[in-house]
Design an enzyme around this catalytic site. Structure first.
Site, PDB file in Angstrom:
ATOM      1  N   GLU A  59       0.824  -1.209   0.000  1.00 40.31           N
ATOM      2  CA  GLU A  59       0.000   0.000   0.000  1.00 40.31           C
ATOM      3  C   GLU A  59       0.855   1.255   0.000  1.00 40.31           C
ATOM      4  O   GLU A  59       0.374   2.339  -0.327  1.00 40.31           O
ATOM      5  CB  GLU A  59      -0.940   0.003   1.209  1.00 40.31           C
ATOM      6  CG  GLU A  59      -2.048  -1.013   1.104  1.00 40.31           C
ATOM      7  CD  GLU A  59      -3.033  -0.920   2.251  1.00 40.31           C
ATOM      8  OE1 GLU A  59      -4.241  -1.045   1.999  1.00 40.31           O
ATOM      9  OE2 GLU A  59      -2.587  -0.735   3.400  1.00 40.31           O
TER      10      GLU A  59
ATOM     11  N   ASN B 198      -7.035   4.796  14.019  1.00 40.84           N
ATOM     12  CA  ASN B 198      -6.006   5.611  14.668  1.00 40.84           C
ATOM     13  C   ASN B 198      -5.407   4.900  15.874  1.00 40.84           C
ATOM     14  O   ASN B 198      -4.187   4.930  16.098  1.00 40.84           O
ATOM     15  CB  ASN B 198      -6.613   6.941  15.117  1.00 40.84           C
ATOM     16  CG  ASN B 198      -6.485   8.016  14.054  1.00 40.84           C
ATOM     17  OD1 ASN B 198      -6.016   7.762  12.949  1.00 40.84           O
ATOM     18  ND2 ASN B 198      -6.907   9.226  14.383  1.00 40.84           N
TER      19      ASN B 198
END
Length: 390
Positions: free
Chosen positions: A254, A374
């Site tokens: 990615e 997160n």
């Protein structure tokens, strides 16, 4: 990385721009600037024909080795392509998962027969892939997958049962790579042991795809139910039981040049915020002006980090830092967009610029959740970068 482009790189940028101007028109004009399936102007079937147009022009597989049909371009030129593609209004790439995630993983872990079978379809824009990772009980905690695969030796097939969720573009894909458990977990054994990475056709009995309606009104994600779905016994990457290694390799893909293309899209969104601020007078507000300037500085910081950490020699720990940084930046940009619009933020006024900023705000709410929340990213940074105990 040298931030000053060579004459050769400048010529390549001009070549990309000229090709886009000559081809992103006529039949493909409706796709100009359409970010992806969440965009109301995005026609998936037209986007697939656009992928095939890119392939005919030699704009797919830019970094792939020549032996697999790619152009083997240096990283600097790959970055230039992704940036110029967005600047010229290139639509969201519906072939992204196959080209930038599955393909390099297949090159690293696949057999010669698997490469010969699957890479040409990705390169030509004929085959589209979905990522079967997350499950209702295994989102950020990927090692907890419960989807099971058992080998039917009589028929030479893997039989798969389970459920995947948040599966991007599954309803527009014909293949999905699936992380499943193929071995019983023994007491005390790590959860990531005993997994398999399977290549599964979606057009078959035993596969049900249900689109998930999002807050934007679009259905970009899906639930995928696997009830006795089958795939050939040979269609696994890596050995059965080593699926976690393959899955982690894919996630590492990615990173790379496409990250800079994503940031070019972010820059276009920032420019839309600035346009709206100038049009409605919000640019005269000193506080909003400061926040816009801070957003611009933040985006330049993201670009510098991406340039520094691109390439094969990049520290893999940088991936968590990058994801945490850009997702928070874009969420803040969405909030800023709404403040710039003021009362118009709540009105369906038919203004295309305002509509785009509302979509930005709604879609950015998910950025800090998907692909590792997160909280998960902070844990990874603490463990891998700072050496803190689990």
């Amino acid at each position: 990385m040298n931030l000053h482009e060579t004459p050769q790189e400048q010529a390549f940028r001009a070549e990309v721009c000229a090709w886009m101007q000559a081809h992103l028109c006529g039949e493909f004009a409706p796709l100009r600037g359409a970010a992806g399936l969440s965009d109301p102007h995005y026609d998936a079937q037209l986007a697939k024909r656009w992928e095939q147009e890119l392939a005919r022009g030699g704009w797919t597989g830019l970094g792939w080795p020549a032996e697999h049909g790619g152009r083997n371009l240096p990283l600097a030129q790959q970055i230039i392509f992704h940036e110029e593609y967005v600047r010229c209004g290139g639509p969201g790439r519906i072939g992204h998962i196959g080209e930038t995630l599955l393909a390099p993983t297949l090159m690293a872990w696949g057999t010669p027969e698997q490469k010969a079978r699957f890479l040409p379809g990705v390169l030509s824009g004929q085959d589209y892939w979905a990522q079967g990772y997350s499950e209702p009980g295994a989102g950020s905690d990927l090692a907890g997958v419960r989807t099971r695969a058992r080998l039917d030796e009589a028929r030479g097939e893997w039989v798969i049962d389970g459920q995947k969720v948040w599966t991007s573009w599954a309803h527009e894909s014909n293949w999905m790579f699936v992380l499943a458990r193929c071995e019983e977990r023994l007491p005390g054994q790590p959860r990531h042991k005993g997994l398999i990475f399977l290549l599964v056709p979606l057009d078959q009995p035993g596969v049900e795809i249900r689109p998930i309606r999002q807050i934007t009104g679009a259905s970009e994600f899906n639930e995928v139910f696997l009830d006795g779905a089958r795939t050939e016994a040979s269609l696994h990457l890596g050995a059965p039981g080593d699926g976690w290694k393959v899955a982690m390799y894919l996630l590492g893909c990615e990173r790379g040049a496409s990250t800079l293309g994503q940031q070019a899209h972010f820059r276009a969104e920032l420019q839309d915020v600035i346009r709206a601020a100038r049009a409605n007078g919000a640019a005269r507000d000193p506080v909003l002006r400061q926040r816009i300037a801070q957003a611009a500085l933040g985006l330049d910081t993201l670009r510098s980090h991406a340039l520094r950490t691109s390439g094969e020699q990049a520290d893999p720990r940088a991936a968590s830092v990058s994801k945490y940084a850009w997702s928070n930046w874009r969420r803040s940009l969405g909030e800023l967009a709404m403040e710039v619009l003021g009362p118009a933020a709540d009105l369906a006024d038919g203004n295309p610029l305002h509509d785009g900023l509302r979509q930005l705000w709604l879609s950015s709410r998910a950025d800090t959740i998907y692909a590792g929340s997160n909280e998960i990213q902070l844990n990874l940074m603490a463990e891998r970068a700072l050496g803190m105990p689990r």
